[in-house]
Scaffold this motif. Structure first.
Motif, PDB file in Angstrom:
ATOM      1  N   GLN A 457       1.028  -0.971  -0.254  1.00  0.00           N
ATOM      2  CA  GLN A 457       0.018  -0.205   0.331  1.00  0.00           C
ATOM      3  C   GLN A 457       1.541   1.374   0.221  1.00  0.00           C
ATOM      4  O   GLN A 457       0.613   2.150  -0.636  1.00  0.00           O
ATOM      5  N   ALA A 458       1.952   0.913   0.752  1.00  0.00           N
ATOM      6  CA  ALA A 458       3.009   2.319   0.730  1.00  0.00           C
ATOM      7  C   ALA A 458       3.757   2.679  -0.162  1.00  0.00           C
ATOM      8  O   ALA A 458       3.335   3.835  -1.088  1.00  0.00           O
ATOM      9  N   PHE A 459       3.868   1.620  -0.929  1.00  0.00           N
ATOM     10  CA  PHE A 459       4.058   1.654  -2.739  1.00  0.00           C
ATOM     11  C   PHE A 459       3.574   2.007  -3.276  1.00  0.00           C
ATOM     12  O   PHE A 459       3.942   3.568  -4.665  1.00  0.00           O
ATOM     13  N   MET A 460       2.401   1.889  -3.280  1.00  0.00           N
ATOM     14  CA  MET A 460       1.169   1.575  -3.750  1.00  0.00           C
ATOM     15  C   MET A 460       0.800   3.633  -4.533  1.00  0.00           C
ATOM     16  O   MET A 460       1.020   4.202  -4.940  1.00  0.00           O
ATOM     17  N   ALA A 461       1.202   4.476  -2.815  1.00  0.00           N
ATOM     18  CA  ALA A 461       0.252   5.385  -2.891  1.00  0.00           C
ATOM     19  C   ALA A 461       1.406   6.242  -3.128  1.00  0.00           C
ATOM     20  O   ALA A 461       1.545   7.472  -3.439  1.00  0.00           O
ATOM     21  N   ALA A 462       2.892   5.988  -3.208  1.00  0.00           N
ATOM     22  CA  ALA A 462       3.793   6.908  -3.779  1.00  0.00           C
ATOM     23  C   ALA A 462       4.101   6.625  -5.078  1.00  0.00           C
ATOM     24  O   ALA A 462       3.796   8.415  -5.985  1.00  0.00           O
ATOM     25  N   PHE A 463       3.898   6.097  -5.956  1.00  0.00           N
ATOM     26  CA  PHE A 463       3.843   5.849  -7.854  1.00  0.00           C
ATOM     27  C   PHE A 463       2.212   6.440  -7.605  1.00  0.00           C
ATOM     28  O   PHE A 463       2.508   7.611  -8.440  1.00  0.00           O
ATOM     29  N   LYS A 464       0.942   6.738  -7.171  1.00  0.00           N
ATOM     30  CA  LYS A 464      -0.008   7.093  -7.293  1.00  0.00           C
ATOM     31  C   LYS A 464       0.255   9.116  -7.062  1.00  0.00           C
ATOM     32  O   LYS A 464      -0.745  10.298  -7.878  1.00  0.00           O
ATOM     33  N   ALA A 465       1.396   9.498  -6.259  1.00  0.00           N
ATOM     34  CA  ALA A 465       1.737  10.566  -5.678  1.00  0.00           C
ATOM     35  C   ALA A 465       2.600  11.321  -6.368  1.00  0.00           C
ATOM     36  O   ALA A 465       2.786  11.958  -6.179  1.00  0.00           O
ATOM     37  N   GLY A 466       3.611  10.098  -7.883  1.00  0.00           N
ATOM     38  CA  GLY A 466       3.991  10.967  -8.754  1.00  0.00           C
ATOM     39  C   GLY A 466       5.275  11.140  -8.263  1.00  0.00           C
ATOM     40  O   GLY A 466       6.275  11.501  -8.366  1.00  0.00           O
ATOM     41  N   ALA A 483       6.837 -12.929   9.506  1.00  0.00           N
ATOM     42  CA  ALA A 483       5.860 -11.344   9.168  1.00  0.00           C
ATOM     43  C   ALA A 483       4.714 -11.715   9.123  1.00  0.00           C
ATOM     44  O   ALA A 483       3.691 -10.345   9.399  1.00  0.00           O
ATOM     45  N   ASN A 484       4.482 -12.015   7.970  1.00  0.00           N
ATOM     46  CA  ASN A 484       3.276 -11.613   7.134  1.00  0.00           C
ATOM     47  C   ASN A 484       2.274 -12.577   6.515  1.00  0.00           C
ATOM     48  O   ASN A 484       1.683 -12.242   5.589  1.00  0.00           O
ATOM     49  N   GLY A 485       3.490 -13.940   6.095  1.00  0.00           N
ATOM     50  CA  GLY A 485       2.655 -15.036   5.838  1.00  0.00           C
ATOM     51  C   GLY A 485       3.213 -15.434   4.387  1.00  0.00           C
ATOM     52  O   GLY A 485       2.966 -15.599   3.200  1.00  0.00           O
ATOM     53  N   MET A 486       4.024 -14.218   3.371  1.00  0.00           N
ATOM     54  CA  MET A 486       5.065 -14.340   2.120  1.00  0.00           C
ATOM     55  C   MET A 486       3.484 -14.032   1.733  1.00  0.00           C
ATOM     56  O   MET A 486       3.778 -14.819   0.026  1.00  0.00           O
ATOM     57  N   PRO A 487       2.884 -13.240   0.882  1.00  0.00           N
ATOM     58  CA  PRO A 487       2.069 -12.780  -0.102  1.00  0.00           C
ATOM     59  C   PRO A 487       2.975 -12.147  -1.107  1.00  0.00           C
ATOM     60  O   PRO A 487       4.054 -12.339  -1.358  1.00  0.00           O
ATOM     61  N   GLU A 488       2.140 -12.908  -2.601  1.00  0.00           N
ATOM     62  CA  GLU A 488       2.610 -12.352  -3.950  1.00  0.00           C
ATOM     63  C   GLU A 488       2.456 -11.235  -3.613  1.00  0.00           C
ATOM     64  O   GLU A 488       1.644 -10.504  -3.313  1.00  0.00           O
ATOM     65  N   LEU A 489       3.619 -10.093  -4.478  1.00  0.00           N
ATOM     66  CA  LEU A 489       3.278  -9.143  -4.721  1.00  0.00           C
ATOM     67  C   LEU A 489       3.014  -8.212  -6.383  1.00  0.00           C
ATOM     68  O   LEU A 489       3.713  -7.526  -6.825  1.00  0.00           O
ATOM     69  N   HIS A 490       2.431  -9.708  -6.970  1.00  0.00           N
ATOM     70  CA  HIS A 490       2.273  -9.073  -7.909  1.00  0.00           C
ATOM     71  C   HIS A 490       1.610  -7.933  -8.657  1.00  0.00           C
ATOM     72  O   HIS A 490       1.515  -7.245  -9.522  1.00  0.00           O
ATOM     73  N   ALA A 491       0.452  -7.414  -7.601  1.00  0.00           N
ATOM     74  CA  ALA A 491       0.182  -6.112  -8.110  1.00  0.00           C
ATOM     75  C   ALA A 491       0.941  -5.169  -8.081  1.00  0.00           C
ATOM     76  O   ALA A 491       0.265  -3.574  -9.132  1.00  0.00           O
ATOM     77  N   LEU A 492       2.072  -5.065  -8.214  1.00  0.00           N
ATOM     78  CA  LEU A 492       3.115  -3.865  -8.094  1.00  0.00           C
ATOM     79  C   LEU A 492       3.566  -3.986  -9.853  1.00  0.00           C
ATOM     80  O   LEU A 492       4.354  -2.640 -10.207  1.00  0.00           O
ATOM     81  N   THR A 493       3.088  -5.047 -10.534  1.00  0.00           N
ATOM     82  CA  THR A 493       3.898  -5.403 -11.977  1.00  0.00           C
ATOM     83  C   THR A 493       3.471  -4.150 -12.545  1.00  0.00           C
ATOM     84  O   THR A 493       3.649  -3.450 -13.375  1.00  0.00           O
ATOM     85  N   PRO A 494       1.842  -3.697 -12.416  1.00  0.00           N
ATOM     86  CA  PRO A 494       1.179  -3.112 -13.734  1.00  0.00           C
ATOM     87  C   PRO A 494       2.513  -1.502 -13.861  1.00  0.00           C
ATOM     88  O   PRO A 494       2.754  -0.571 -14.632  1.00  0.00           O
ATOM     89  N   ALA A 495       2.581  -0.460 -12.102  1.00  0.00           N
ATOM     90  CA  ALA A 495       3.305   0.527 -11.974  1.00  0.00           C
ATOM     91  C   ALA A 495       4.660   0.071 -12.409  1.00  0.00           C
ATOM     92  O   ALA A 495       5.068   1.037 -12.778  1.00  0.00           O
ATOM     93  N   LEU A 496       5.541  -0.462 -11.545  1.00  0.00           N
ATOM     94  CA  LEU A 496       6.406  -1.108 -12.241  1.00  0.00           C
ATOM     95  C   LEU A 496       7.293  -1.008 -13.865  1.00  0.00           C
ATOM     96  O   LEU A 496       7.835  -0.603 -14.364  1.00  0.00           O
ATOM     97  N   GLY A 497       6.016  -1.614 -14.697  1.00  0.00           N
ATOM     98  CA  GLY A 497       6.339  -1.690 -15.885  1.00  0.00           C
ATOM     99  C   GLY A 497       5.538  -0.292 -16.218  1.00  0.00           C
ATOM    100  O   GLY A 497       7.052  -0.126 -17.878  1.00  0.00           O
ATOM    101  N   ILE A 498       4.951   0.470 -16.077  1.00  0.00           N
ATOM    102  CA  ILE A 498       4.900   1.703 -16.689  1.00  0.00           C
ATOM    103  C   ILE A 498       5.957   2.084 -16.225  1.00  0.00           C
ATOM    104  O   ILE A 498       6.835   2.989 -17.380  1.00  0.00           O
ATOM    105  N   LEU A 499       7.045   3.250 -15.514  1.00  0.00           N
ATOM    106  CA  LEU A 499       7.984   3.271 -14.972  1.00  0.00           C
ATOM    107  C   LEU A 499       9.351   2.564 -15.804  1.00  0.00           C
ATOM    108  O   LEU A 499       9.270   3.846 -16.902  1.00  0.00           O
ATOM    109  N   GLN A 500       9.013   1.278 -15.872  1.00  0.00           N
ATOM    110  CA  GLN A 500      10.110   0.968 -16.751  1.00  0.00           C
ATOM    111  C   GLN A 500      10.443   0.898 -18.054  1.00  0.00           C
ATOM    112  O   GLN A 500      11.109   1.839 -19.211  1.00  0.00           O
TER     113      GLN A 500
END
Length: 619
Positions: A457-466, A483-500
């Motif tokens: 959520q912190a990552f996506m907030a920073a992305f949306k804030a430019g 820490a939290n069960g080791m979730p998948e983080l694939h929801a970050l892929t579109p944002a990282l892909g846009i930046l790349q």
């Protein structure tokens, strides 16, 4: 063809490393298998409970203690498109086993959650732990001791590994895995990615995105990209636990039903008092595990199996690690291009030659072991075939000599790449894995300052804030199993892909998972030890220069040693990871889980055999 020296060497060192644990496992397997028909050990009251609701003829067979009793363990639910077809399977199986002279009973169901639904959501924090929960549920189903063999109905991410781990804890029982197949092809993967990125940029509405996603995921069956679910199916074929070529036949078709009948009939042949006793604990040995890793690497399969195969091996008394994956990856050619490593989906792959083609090519190149036990006998060659219908029955034909589409599937002598694209990274941040088969060469080395986040959520907030339109390495910590069960983080892929795509040099480094669909952005995942296990990953600060070199295998924070030693891990409030969405129930898992490289398991290797002081006998 002689076996490749590296494949032979890795297999040998796994066997040597595992020897005392494997011996203990096989000793207990043989002891359990020597007791004969297991329901014969039950009291009359026990047995009467076990078949009270059965038809008279089936009940008579079970009373006689001679006819095979086959357990059905299913992960059916009708929310998961991949598992909805299993609704019909128990009747098909019962009729087929009855015709073969046995009785099939629905022994129990297991949970089945969908990572596609929980991706980026709180429920994803239960996902990895659901694997060991499924293994426990499988054990409960088999604990009645009524059965001579078992059929396992499962497809998706944690489900097949969980079923197999449970099966291996009843390793004296034969096991046949029964898939349901992929859905037919919908919207192309490239178009799906384009629309997701447009939505992430705010250029499409939620209604537009939902319409597109509904065209992609549109029917019964597995999602058609080559993520963990379909990687599972490839591995079951490579380990000889499927009827050949059954992984990618679509649901609710005559051939799919015929394959299910064939699997049910084969299970009857494998029982201890049948013609071909084949306990699953003997099938899954060192060579089978190496064959599975090789098949995973050759096809660009899911990084999740750097956890799951470790856990599966552990359940059968074997110890594998990421060095084994990395060393094999260096010599295993990449012979498929299936999304996310290409444009095609698994239906295109199946039409081009499929699993039988892959296994044959790897055997012919000396990259897989042929001399293994499978549900069909003593050779993996029997699985180099493709199924077809002959009337209402299935028959197997030789796999075509030439690929039907060499943009999707190639011979081992003419690969897409000379290696498997899975790398071990190491440095002062720990050990991690990276899948570079879908990452362009110019993006495989990233040298940039760290930006530290403690949640998606912190990552996506920073992305949306430019705030992320720059070169950086996203360091996402406190995402490990403790820490939290080791979730998948694939929801970050579109944002990282846009930046790349904008020309930014970006990468992700995390002690979490990325998923079987991780693609074009370099991601160092499963960083071990995780922060809560004392790993140095938590010492990184914003602005530290990070080198992620996927080619050279380096993951390094360029911080002076004196400064590194001075730092302490930040104190982070993780209480929100512990409550809500059922997370309270999994506190024991978080507290007991092993490291990612040890499979992130909540169970241990088999206890070693001990010598009794009084009797001097092995117990």
């Amino acid at each position: 063809m002689a076996i490749h020296a590296t494949v032979a060497g890795v297999t040998s060192r796994i066997a040597e490393r595992s020897r005392p644990y494997r011996q203990a496992y096989l000793h207990r397997l043989d002891a359990a298998g020597s007791r004969g028909v297991h329901r014969g050990a039950l009291s009359c009251t026990n047995l009467a409970h076990g078949f009270a609701a059965f038809p008279t003829n089936d009940k008579l067979l079970l009373k006689q203690d001679r006819s095979p009793s086959v357990a059905i363990v299913s992960a059916y639910n009708d929310m998961l498109s991949a598992h909805q077809p299993f609704e019909r399977f128990p009747k098909i199986i019962k009729d087929a086993v009855r015709a073969a002279g046995g009785v099939a009973q629905f022994a129990g169901g297991t949970p089945a959650m969908c990572d596609g639904i929980t991706q980026g959501q709180t429920g994803m924090e239960l996902s990895l732990f659901s694997r060991d929960t499924i293994a426990m549920a499988t054990a409960v189903a088999l604990s009645h001791n009524m059965f001579d063999a078992a059929l396992y109905l499962g497809i998706c991410d944690k489900i097949v590994p969980g079923l197999l781990i449970g099966a291996l804890h009843f390793g004296h029982l034969p096991a046949v895995f029964v898939p349901a197949g992929p859905m037919t092809s919908g919207m192309s993967n490239s178009e799906k990615v384009r629309i997701r990125q447009l939505y992430a940029e705010g250029k499409l509405s939620r209604a537009d995105l939902l319409e597109a996603e509904s065209k992609s995921y549109h029917d019964a069956g597995t999602c058609t990209f080559y993520g963990t679910a379909n990687s599972n199916q490839m591995l079951m074929e490579a380990m000889g636990l499927h009827m050949p070529g059954s992984a990618f036949v679509t649901p609710n078709t005559p051939l799919r039903d015929a394959l299910t009948v064939a699997a049910a009939r084969q299970s009857v042949q494998l029982v201890a008092h049948g013609s071909q006793y084949t306990p699953v604990g003997r099938v899954v040995d060192e060579k089978a595990i190496v064959n599975a890793i090789v098949a995973l690497l050759a096809t660009g399969g899911s990084t999740n199996h750097t956890l799951h195969l470790v856990a599966i091996a552990k359940a059968a008394g074997m110890v594998i690690n990421w060095d084994d994956f990395s060393d094999l990856s260096a010599v295993i050619p990449s012979i498929t291009r299936i999304y996310p490593n290409g444009a095609a989906d698994v239906n295109h792959f199946h039409a081009a030659g499929g699993t039988g083609f892959v296994i044959r090519e790897l055997l012919d190149a000396g990259l897989m072991h042929d001399d293994v036990l499978t549900i069909l006998g003593n050779s993996l060659r029997a699985h180099c075939t493709q199924p077809t219908l002959d009337g209402d029955k299935v028959k197997w034909l030789d796999t075509p000599a030439i690929s039907g589409d060499d943009t999707v599937l190639r011979a081992a002598a003419n690969p897409f790449a000379p290696d498997g694209g899975l790398k071990l990274l190491s440095g002062n941040l720990g050990r991690a894995v990276i899948k570079i088969s879908a990452v362009k060469h110019e993006h495989r080395r990233v040298h940039a300052p760290a930006l530290v986040f403690h949640s998606q959520q912190a990552f996506m907030a920073a992305f949306k804030a430019g705030q992320l339109d720059r070169d950086f390495v996203a360091v996402l910590s406190f995402q490990g199993p403790r820490a939290n069960g080791m979730p998948e983080l694939h929801a970050l892929t579109p944002a990282l892909g846009i930046l790349q795509d904008k020309g930014r040099h970006v990468a992700l480094v995390t002690d979490g998972r990325m998923s079987g669909a991780s693609g074009k952005v370099p991601a160092a995942i499963h960083v071990t030890p995780e922060v809560l296990a004392g790993g140095p990953f938590g010492l990184v600060r914003d602005g530290d220069m990070i080198l992620l070199d996927g080619e050279a295998g380096i993951l390094q924070a360029e911080v002076p040693d004196a400064e590194w030693k001075r730092r302490q891990t930040e104190a982070i409030d993780l209480s929100e990871n512990q409550v809500g969405m059922g997370r309270e129930l999994f506190a024991l898992f978080r507290n007991a889980v092993s490291t990612a490289e040890e499979g992130a398991t909540t169970f241990d290797l088999p206890p070693l055999l001990k010598k009794s002081v009084e009797t001097k006998e092995t117990v």
